[in-house]
Design a protein around this motif. Structure first.
Motif, PDB file in Angstrom:
ATOM      1  N   THR A 144     -32.925  -4.980 -79.717  1.00 43.05           N
ATOM      2  CA  THR A 144     -32.008  -6.116 -79.628  1.00 43.05           C
ATOM      3  C   THR A 144     -30.628  -5.606 -79.211  1.00 43.05           C
ATOM      4  O   THR A 144     -30.134  -4.621 -79.768  1.00 43.05           O
ATOM      5  CB  THR A 144     -31.918  -6.845 -80.989  1.00 43.05           C
ATOM      6  OG1 THR A 144     -33.204  -7.377 -81.286  1.00 43.05           O
ATOM      7  CG2 THR A 144     -30.902  -7.970 -80.974  1.00 43.05           C
ATOM      8  N   ARG A 184     -27.586  -6.352 -79.647  1.00 41.21           N
ATOM      9  CA  ARG A 184     -26.424  -6.214 -80.515  1.00 41.21           C
ATOM     10  C   ARG A 184     -26.427  -4.940 -81.367  1.00 41.21           C
ATOM     11  O   ARG A 184     -25.366  -4.390 -81.670  1.00 41.21           O
ATOM     12  CB  ARG A 184     -26.266  -7.435 -81.433  1.00 41.21           C
ATOM     13  CG  ARG A 184     -27.466  -7.727 -82.318  1.00 41.21           C
ATOM     14  CD  ARG A 184     -27.180  -8.886 -83.275  1.00 41.21           C
ATOM     15  NE  ARG A 184     -26.232  -8.512 -84.322  1.00 41.21           N
ATOM     16  CZ  ARG A 184     -26.062  -9.197 -85.448  1.00 41.21           C
ATOM     17  NH1 ARG A 184     -26.763 -10.305 -85.656  1.00 41.21           N
ATOM     18  NH2 ARG A 184     -25.200  -8.819 -86.355  1.00 41.21           N
ATOM     19  N   ASP A 218     -26.295  -8.037 -92.087  1.00 38.35           N
ATOM     20  CA  ASP A 218     -26.838  -9.138 -91.296  1.00 38.35           C
ATOM     21  C   ASP A 218     -28.144  -9.713 -91.858  1.00 38.35           C
ATOM     22  O   ASP A 218     -28.349 -10.908 -91.835  1.00 38.35           O
ATOM     23  CB  ASP A 218     -27.035  -8.747 -89.827  1.00 38.35           C
ATOM     24  CG  ASP A 218     -27.215  -9.989 -88.953  1.00 38.35           C
ATOM     25  OD1 ASP A 218     -26.238 -10.739 -88.810  1.00 38.35           O
ATOM     26  OD2 ASP A 218     -28.335 -10.228 -88.477  1.00 38.35           O
ATOM     27  N   ARG A 219     -29.046  -8.852 -92.320  1.00 38.67           N
ATOM     28  CA  ARG A 219     -30.330  -9.306 -92.853  1.00 38.67           C
ATOM     29  C   ARG A 219     -30.426  -9.009 -94.341  1.00 38.67           C
ATOM     30  O   ARG A 219     -30.113  -7.885 -94.762  1.00 38.67           O
ATOM     31  CB  ARG A 219     -31.475  -8.588 -92.143  1.00 38.67           C
ATOM     32  CG  ARG A 219     -31.551  -8.882 -90.671  1.00 38.67           C
ATOM     33  CD  ARG A 219     -32.666  -8.071 -90.063  1.00 38.67           C
ATOM     34  NE  ARG A 219     -32.851  -8.405 -88.659  1.00 38.67           N
ATOM     35  CZ  ARG A 219     -33.607  -7.685 -87.834  1.00 38.67           C
ATOM     36  NH1 ARG A 219     -34.253  -6.627 -88.295  1.00 38.67           N
ATOM     37  NH2 ARG A 219     -33.733  -8.047 -86.576  1.00 38.67           N
ATOM     38  N   ASP A 256     -38.228 -11.143 -91.315  1.00 38.56           N
ATOM     39  CA  ASP A 256     -36.760 -11.158 -91.342  1.00 38.56           C
ATOM     40  C   ASP A 256     -36.318 -12.483 -91.961  1.00 38.56           C
ATOM     41  O   ASP A 256     -36.558 -13.547 -91.390  1.00 38.56           O
ATOM     42  CB  ASP A 256     -36.235 -11.027 -89.891  1.00 38.56           C
ATOM     43  CG  ASP A 256     -34.724 -11.109 -89.799  1.00 38.56           C
ATOM     44  OD1 ASP A 256     -34.055 -11.324 -90.832  1.00 38.56           O
ATOM     45  OD2 ASP A 256     -34.199 -10.988 -88.671  1.00 38.56           O
ATOM     46  N   ASN A 296     -33.576 -16.609 -80.796  1.00 40.76           N
ATOM     47  CA  ASN A 296     -32.500 -15.701 -80.356  1.00 40.76           C
ATOM     48  C   ASN A 296     -32.577 -15.494 -78.836  1.00 40.76           C
ATOM     49  O   ASN A 296     -33.554 -15.920 -78.185  1.00 40.76           O
ATOM     50  CB  ASN A 296     -32.488 -14.369 -81.121  1.00 40.76           C
ATOM     51  CG  ASN A 296     -33.507 -13.358 -80.626  1.00 40.76           C
ATOM     52  OD1 ASN A 296     -34.468 -13.700 -79.941  1.00 40.76           O
ATOM     53  ND2 ASN A 296     -33.300 -12.106 -80.983  1.00 40.76           N
ATOM     54  N   ASP A 342     -26.784 -15.048 -80.367  1.00 40.95           N
ATOM     55  CA  ASP A 342     -26.135 -13.728 -80.223  1.00 40.95           C
ATOM     56  C   ASP A 342     -25.132 -13.697 -79.067  1.00 40.95           C
ATOM     57  O   ASP A 342     -24.336 -12.777 -78.992  1.00 40.95           O
ATOM     58  CB  ASP A 342     -27.116 -12.563 -80.002  1.00 40.95           C
ATOM     59  CG  ASP A 342     -28.009 -12.283 -81.215  1.00 40.95           C
ATOM     60  OD1 ASP A 342     -27.605 -12.663 -82.327  1.00 40.95           O
ATOM     61  OD2 ASP A 342     -29.089 -11.701 -81.033  1.00 40.95           O
TER      62      ASP A 342
HETATM   63  C1  BGC Z   1     -30.209 -11.310 -86.256  1.00 43.16           C
HETATM   64  C2  BGC Z   1     -30.088 -11.774 -84.829  1.00 43.16           C
HETATM   65  C3  BGC Z   1     -30.962 -10.924 -83.927  1.00 43.16           C
HETATM   66  C4  BGC Z   1     -32.355 -10.797 -84.478  1.00 43.16           C
HETATM   67  C5  BGC Z   1     -33.198  -9.831 -83.681  1.00 43.16           C
HETATM   68  C6  BGC Z   1     -31.651 -11.266 -86.655  1.00 43.16           C
HETATM   69  O1  BGC Z   1     -31.774 -10.832 -87.959  1.00 43.16           O
HETATM   70  O2  BGC Z   1     -29.473 -12.147 -87.113  1.00 43.16           O
HETATM   71  O3  BGC Z   1     -28.741 -11.718 -84.441  1.00 43.16           O
HETATM   72  O4  BGC Z   1     -31.027 -11.473 -82.654  1.00 43.16           O
HETATM   73  O5  BGC Z   1     -32.334 -10.378 -85.802  1.00 43.16           O
HETATM   74  O6  BGC Z   1     -32.741  -8.536 -83.783  1.00 43.16           O
END
Ligand code: BGC
Length: 369
Positions: free
Chosen positions: A45, A47, A121-122, A177, A238, A264
């Motif tokens: 990904t 980011r 983030d997760r 996730d 996403n 994103d």
């Molecule tokens: C993030 C996203 C990302 C996705 C895949 C998610 O947990 O919040 O921003 O696109 O994971 O990596």
């Protein structure tokens, strides 16, 4: 005489000792700096690689030594990497979990060893994390679905009726996730009322393992075959998966005709938006999230008070029967479309002008900011 020899011996030991220390320092082993580990689920990904660079820089500026690892979507490998970083003596860990349940095993061990862990983030499904920092993931889902419903002309459409409901595909993120679950919750807040009114019907509802673009493309190929290409919109979760799905749609002449969402505001996603293919993305400014995580880690390691967090039960955050609560912070998000991508994404420097307007003829581009 004796004491002179002793002095020489002590002096020699001191010289050897300092040489050994210098050697260790060069190898990164004994720099005397406090170590912080960064554990990434993957670098597929767009980011995550950016956040790796950013957090490493910020942590190093604060004097920490940084160890960073990415697990290539391998749940077991990520846990092994975390265990290993703890063995190497990290005092703090910032973890982007591939699997929020599985990562808890390694994180519980790290926390028991006194390591401060930030779920970045997760969510990691354990009460032993020091903090969970993310964006408002439910709002991400709402904005994705809103962008797509608006493109369909809903509410108020005369095209979509009980006799002719819009055929919508739901494409979730990785089921392991928790963000994918929260995003879906937000999407359904927007879409469910239209389903209830009978103006939207869900023709496919699937999840994309690992948020993998190639898997998403294959999934969309199968959906299009099964539906005879008769789909009217895709609520995708996403940019990566949306762009994969757009490949399959493009092959059937549906790119730019069937609205599709992402999140994103990636360089490729924004480029697709200006080309009129992806309809909507969601801007989550990692330039705000990464420093928050680094500042918080710094405070945690210095035993200073950590501010701005709020308590949430794991039950509320996951919808599962989990015990305990954690401290969390969620940053706001913004919808991105063709109308505001220039102001929101390009002018703010989040993505570069050249990336966003790649392949767009000079005459059709706005001026460089
Ligand atoms: C993030 C996203 C990302 C996705 C895949 C998610 O947990 O919040 O921003 O696109 O994971 O990596």
């Amino acid at each position: 005489m004796k004491s002179k020899r002793m002095m020489i011996a002590i002096f020699s030991l001191m010289v050897i000792g300092s040489m050994l220390l210098a050697a260790c320092g060069a190898a990164g082993g004994g720099s005397g700096k406090i170590k912080v580990g960064l554990s990434f689920s993957d670098f597929a990904t767009e980011r995550w690689k950016n956040e790796d660079t950013l957090m490493r820089k910020l942590l190093e500026e604060k004097g920490y030594e940084v160890i960073s690892q990415e697990a290539n979507h391998d749940v077991k490998l990520q846990n092994d990497q975390i265990d290993n970083m703890v063995t190497q003596g990290v005092k703090g860990l910032i973890v982007i979990a591939e699997d929020g349940a599985a990562a808890a095993t390694a994180v519980d061990k790290a926390a028991a060893a006194g390591v401060k862990v930030i779920a970045y983030d997760r969510l990691i499904k354990t009460k032993n994390i020091a903090a969970y920092l993310s964006f408002d993931n439910v709002e991400v889902g709402r904005q994705e679905a809103l962008g797509v419903m608006t493109a369909l002309g809903l509410p108020g459409s005369t095209t979509w009726t009980k006799d002719n409901p819009a055929k919508v595909v739901l494409s979730g993120g990785s089921p392991t996730d928790n963000n994918a679950v929260l995003v879906r919750q937000g999407q359904m807040e927007i879409v469910q009322p239209y389903i209830d009114q009978g103006v939207v019907t869900i023709v496919a509802d699937q999840w994309v393992d690992n948020w993998d673009a190639a898997t998403a493309e294959k999934m969309m190929e199968n959906i299009l075959t099964a539906q005879n290409n008769q789909i009217d919109a895709v609520v995708a979760s996403n940019d990566g998966t949306a762009l994969g799905e757009l490949q399959a749609m493009k092959a059937q002449g549906l790119a730019g005709i069937v609205p599709i969402s992402g999140q994103d505001a990636t360089a490729d996603g924004c480029n697709s938006i200006v080309k009129g293919e992806q309809t909507v993305s969601v801007y989550k400014d990692i330039r705000l999230l990464s420093p928050k995580a680094v500042d918080m880690m710094d405070a945690l390691l210095k035993g200073q008070p950590v501010t701005g967090l709020q308590e949430y039960t794991l039950k509320i955050l996951t919808g599962e029967d989990l015990e305990g609560s954690i401290q969390a912070l969620f940053l706001p998000v913004e919808q991105v479309t063709k109308d505001n991508v220039y102001d929101l994404i390009v002018k703010s420097g989040f993505q570069s002008y050249d990336d966003v307007y790649r392949d767009i003829p000079e005459a059709d581009r706005p001026p460089k900011p």
